[in-house]
Design an enzyme around this catalytic site. Structure first.
Site, short mmCIF file in Angstrom:
data_model
loop_
_atom_site.label_atom_id
_atom_site.label_comp_id
_atom_site.label_asym_id
_atom_site.label_seq_id
_atom_site.Cartn_x
_atom_site.Cartn_y
_atom_site.Cartn_z
N CYS A 209 0.83 -1.21 0.00
CA CYS A 209 0.00 0.00 0.00
C CYS A 209 0.87 1.26 0.00
O CYS A 209 0.56 2.24 -0.67
CB CYS A 209 -0.91 0.02 1.23
SG CYS A 209 -2.00 -1.40 1.32
N ARG B 46 -7.81 -4.45 -3.14
CA ARG B 46 -7.35 -3.29 -3.92
C ARG B 46 -8.33 -3.06 -5.07
O ARG B 46 -8.16 -3.63 -6.15
CB ARG B 46 -5.93 -3.53 -4.46
CG ARG B 46 -4.92 -3.76 -3.37
CD ARG B 46 -3.52 -3.99 -3.88
NE ARG B 46 -2.74 -4.61 -2.82
CZ ARG B 46 -2.22 -3.96 -1.78
NH1 ARG B 46 -2.34 -2.65 -1.71
NH2 ARG B 46 -1.56 -4.60 -0.83
#
Ligand code: BEZ
Length: 241
Positions: A53, A136
């Site tokens: 991330c 995601r």
């Protein structure tokens, strides 16, 4: 009273982007209303203070101006709280030097979603992948608030932000010129001519090249579209003073 769906819904391409209000690192937002007239990339990440991330946020933030030139704003989300978001973004700015990027300031809003209200509304929680983290997800929403593309990646795999950029260019080109774009298309490459009209002509009398059009078969015709013509339509003009 807020009208929020709490079931795990999955919006689809062509749907109106589900509306919500949320707290972000840049203040409150009323989505998608605050973004009327702009393209938006609403994307989720699994968790703050995690390496994939972090690499994604650095990459996205470093491309923010490129996206702005496509009249496109970025909005992130995870099911972490605001103070976690703020601390993580501060760490990214102050400490992380990765892949040639350092001192990266994330100035686009990052939604706090501890209640998982928004994650549920957008189908970002996919329980067989993770029950407490969003996958995601990438939702591309157009200036009228319609979902135009959706991409999902699992927790382990960082996204390809060049592809997301290419996707926005392709969607905007399809809208501006009434064409479709072939595999791996980039501005300057040939585009696909809708088959019903122009290639109906091709079916009767044409195969191969005629003018700017090339037909590979009756259902597959392309034509040239200059890079300059594409970019002049896509690149946002600076506001007049
Ligand atoms: C990461 O961003 O590195 C990550 C987040 C959740 C699970 C696995 C990896």
């Amino acid at each position: 009273m807020e009208n929020i769906q709490t079931v795990n819904t999955m919006p689809r391409i062509g749907d109106k982007a589900p509306a919500f209000e949320a707290v972000t690192t840049q203040g409150n937002i009323n989505f998608p209303q605050d973004y009327a007239g702009k393209w938006v990339i609403l994307f989720s990440h699994p968790a703050d203070f995690t390496p994939v991330c972090t690499s994604e946020f650095i990459t996205f933030a470093s491309m923010q101006e490129q996206f702005r030139l496509l009249n496109t704003e970025l909005v992130g989300l995870s099911v972490d709280g605001l103070y976690s978001h703020i601390a993580w973004l501060r760490t990214i700015k102050e400490k992380i030097d990765w892949n040639g990027h350092k001192n990266i300031e994330v100035t686009f809003p990052l939604i706090e979603d501890i209640s998982m209200k928004v994650a549920n509304l957008y189908g970002m929680l996919q329980p067989n992948e993770a029950t407490t983290k969003a996958v995601r997800a990438v939702f591309v929403i157009d200036p009228k608030g319609v979902i135009r593309a959706i991409i999902y990646y699992p927790l382990s795999t960082g996204r390809n932000f060049d592809e997301i950029y290419r996707l926005i260019q392709a969607l905007q080109t399809a809208d501006a010129f009434g064409v479709a774009t072939p595999a791996d298309w980039r501005p300057g490459d040939d585009v696909i001519v809708p088959t019903a009209g122009s290639c109906g002509v091709a079916k009767n009398r044409m195969m191969g090249k005629e003018g700017d059009m090339h037909c590979y078969d009756w259902f597959f015709c392309t034509k040239k579209l200059d890079k300059e013509a594409v970019l002049s339509k896509l690149v946002a003009k600076p506001a007049k003073k």
